[in-house]
Design an enzyme around this catalytic site. Structure first.
Site, PDB file in Angstrom:
ATOM      1  N   LYS A  66      77.020  -6.697   8.461  1.00  0.00           N
ATOM      2  CA  LYS A  66      76.828  -5.971   9.733  1.00  0.00           C
ATOM      3  C   LYS A  66      75.583  -5.077   9.652  1.00  0.00           C
ATOM      4  O   LYS A  66      74.808  -4.987  10.607  1.00  0.00           O
ATOM      5  CB  LYS A  66      78.086  -5.140  10.043  1.00  0.00           C
TER       6      LYS A  66
ATOM      7  N   LYS B 165      73.539   6.168  13.130  1.00  0.00           N
ATOM      8  CA  LYS B 165      74.476   6.189  11.994  1.00  0.00           C
ATOM      9  C   LYS B 165      74.347   4.892  11.182  1.00  0.00           C
ATOM     10  O   LYS B 165      74.287   4.915   9.957  1.00  0.00           O
ATOM     11  CB  LYS B 165      75.904   6.343  12.530  1.00  0.00           C
TER      12      LYS B 165
HETATM   13  P1  NA7 Z   1      83.077   5.841  20.161  1.00  0.00           P
HETATM   14  O1  NA7 Z   1      83.231   5.466  21.586  1.00  0.00           O
HETATM   15  O2  NA7 Z   1      82.189   6.975  19.777  1.00  0.00           O
HETATM   16  O3  NA7 Z   1      84.551   6.117  19.565  1.00  0.00           O
HETATM   17  C1  NA7 Z   1      84.732   6.657  18.301  1.00  0.00           C
HETATM   18  C2  NA7 Z   1      86.205   6.735  17.993  1.00  0.00           C
HETATM   19  O4  NA7 Z   1      86.357   7.269  16.671  1.00  0.00           O
HETATM   20  C3  NA7 Z   1      86.970   7.664  18.940  1.00  0.00           C
HETATM   21  O5  NA7 Z   1      88.261   7.137  19.129  1.00  0.00           O
HETATM   22  C4  NA7 Z   1      87.019   8.958  18.118  1.00  0.00           C
HETATM   23  O6  NA7 Z   1      88.085   9.804  18.470  1.00  0.00           O
HETATM   24  C5  NA7 Z   1      87.223   8.390  16.737  1.00  0.00           C
HETATM   25  N1  NA7 Z   1      86.895   9.353  15.673  1.00  0.00           N
HETATM   26  C6  NA7 Z   1      85.699   9.899  15.389  1.00  0.00           C
HETATM   27  N2  NA7 Z   1      85.775  10.720  14.316  1.00  0.00           N
HETATM   28  C7  NA7 Z   1      87.073  10.683  13.937  1.00  0.00           C
HETATM   29  C8  NA7 Z   1      87.787  11.310  12.885  1.00  0.00           C
HETATM   30  N3  NA7 Z   1      87.181  12.129  12.025  1.00  0.00           N
HETATM   31  N4  NA7 Z   1      89.101  11.029  12.768  1.00  0.00           N
HETATM   32  C9  NA7 Z   1      89.710  10.195  13.639  1.00  0.00           C
HETATM   33  N5  NA7 Z   1      89.095   9.576  14.650  1.00  0.00           N
HETATM   34  C10 NA7 Z   1      87.778   9.809  14.796  1.00  0.00           C
HETATM   35  O7  NA7 Z   1      82.601   4.604  19.289  1.00  0.00           O
HETATM   36  P2  NA7 Z   1      82.735   3.025  19.591  1.00  0.00           P
HETATM   37  O8  NA7 Z   1      84.096   2.721  20.068  1.00  0.00           O
HETATM   38  O9  NA7 Z   1      81.561   2.570  20.392  1.00  0.00           O
HETATM   39  O10 NA7 Z   1      82.498   2.441  18.109  1.00  0.00           O
HETATM   40  C11 NA7 Z   1      83.480   2.556  17.101  1.00  0.00           C
HETATM   41  C12 NA7 Z   1      83.004   1.895  15.830  1.00  0.00           C
HETATM   42  O11 NA7 Z   1      82.676   0.521  16.071  1.00  0.00           O
HETATM   43  C13 NA7 Z   1      81.752   2.508  15.232  1.00  0.00           C
HETATM   44  O12 NA7 Z   1      81.814   2.479  13.835  1.00  0.00           O
HETATM   45  C14 NA7 Z   1      80.644   1.605  15.760  1.00  0.00           C
HETATM   46  O13 NA7 Z   1      79.495   1.681  14.927  1.00  0.00           O
HETATM   47  C15 NA7 Z   1      81.291   0.251  15.802  1.00  0.00           C
HETATM   48  P3  NA7 Z   1      87.907  10.931  19.623  1.00  0.00           P
HETATM   49  O14 NA7 Z   1      88.225  10.225  20.914  1.00  0.00           O
HETATM   50  O15 NA7 Z   1      86.475  11.412  19.545  1.00  0.00           O
HETATM   51  O16 NA7 Z   1      88.872  11.956  19.255  1.00  0.00           O
END
Ligand code: NA7
Length: 293
Positions: free
Chosen positions: A166, A234
């Site tokens: 990826k 990132k």
């Molecule tokens: P988004 O829309 O930025 O969503 C990120 C998700 O990750 C969202 O549900 C966040 O929860 C969650 N998140 C972020 N940090 C944490 C921590 N520390 N603990 C638990 N959950 C967390 O990203 P995408 O859906 O576009 O992409 C997700 C992945 O797929 C990413 O790696 C891309 O590169 C590919 P929140 O709602 O902010 O509480």
């Protein structure tokens, strides 16, 4: 199948929804409560969501988020049992993936890294392409879930190889888009119509999926996030880290990383990564548009 789906961001919510639509028994959890998925139960913690699940599917931002959700307070680890599978569609570090997999393997749990490509539209339409690392047995068991969310899976090797691939893919997307954006900016500054340039690109070997996907958004000046700049940034950082660990030099990507850094300083992190174009435009004192625009 009984699936715990953790992380309901742009990608995760659509993916969980497609799993529920396909008839799987889905329990979701998101760090910030309030996001719903039709047909799915909601759990208060990752551990609660994973209780009794056959598969725990993750789609969270980055390596730290995966670590917290699995091994942190109220994490999945407390609910792991022999024969379960963790599938991780987040894009994270390949070397961290291998360490996480070793830790859960002690409990008889298989780790399948399954980052994907296809963006927000692919997640919504169930046409993602999964880039997968892991043992063949667990991947075979995940096939009905992959089928509900995507159109293709490519197994690239053992655990960690999906993430490694990826990163190699996103490296190309970042560099191809940068080339496209620089070409548009220069051509505009030199008085060439962008729409005509696009028609020419489509008829030559310069054409690419990246250009095809991004061009309509650029011509409409629509920089709302399909793939947010902060996440591409990132991935670029992850790629540079992985390259450093492997003693590989990536001079093109190092330069592009600086552009993402400056775009972030300009406050564009939540826009699409296509918004890196606006920096080039600012420096050149032009704005890319077709005759009709
Ligand atoms: P988004 O829309 O930025 O969503 C990120 C998700 O990750 C969202 O549900 C966040 O929860 C969650 N998140 C972020 N940090 C944490 C921590 N520390 N603990 C638990 N959950 C967390 O990203 P995408 O859906 O576009 O992409 C997700 C992945 O797929 C990413 O790696 C891309 O590169 C590919 P929140 O709602 O902010 O509480």
């Amino acid at each position: 199948m009984r699936v715990a789906f953790l992380g309901l961001g742009i990608m995760g919510q659509a993916m969980a929804s497609n799993l529920a639509k396909a008839g799987h028994e889905v329990t979701v959890w998101n760090r910030t409560p309030g996001t719903m998925v039709e047909g799915a139960a909601v759990a208060p913690t990752p551990a609660a969501a994973a209780q009794g699940a056959e598969v725990v599917w993750l789609c969270v931002s980055d390596t730290d988020a995966v670590q917290q959700v699995i091994f942190g307070k109220d994490g999945v680890e407390a609910s792991l049992g022999e024969g379960m599978i963790i599938a991780d569609s987040s894009t994270i570090s390949p070397s961290a993936t291998v360490k996480f997999a070793e830790r859960v393997a002690a409990k008889g749990v298989a780790w399948v890294d399954a980052p994907m490509t296809g963006s927000k539209i692919g997640a919504r339409d169930g046409t993602l392409v999964f880039i997968v690392g892991g043992d063949e047995g667990p991947i075979e068991r995940l096939k009905p879930l992959f089928a509900a969310m995507g159109k293709k899976i490519f197994r690239m090797g053992e655990t960690g190889k999906g993430q490694a691939t990826k990163l190699a893919m996103n490296l190309q997307i970042a560099l191809i888009f940068e080339g496209f954006a620089e070409a548009l900016t220069l051509a505009t500054k030199l008085g060439v119509d962008a729409q005509q340039l696009l028609s020419l690109i489509e008829s030559t070997m310069v054409r690419s999926g990246v250009v095809e996907y991004k061009a309509p958004f650029i011509m409409q000046r629509d920089f709302t996030a399909n793939f947010p700049l902060r996440l591409m940034h990132k991935d670029i950082r992850l790629t540079l880290e992985a390259a450093k660990e492997a003693r590989v030099k990536l001079p093109g990507l190092e330069t592009v990383e600086e552009i993402y850094e400056m775009a972030t300083e300009d406050g564009h992190q939540d826009l699409d990564y296509a918004a890196t174009l606006t920096l080039l435009e600012k420096w050149a004192g032009v704005q890319v548009k077709g005759k009709a625009a």
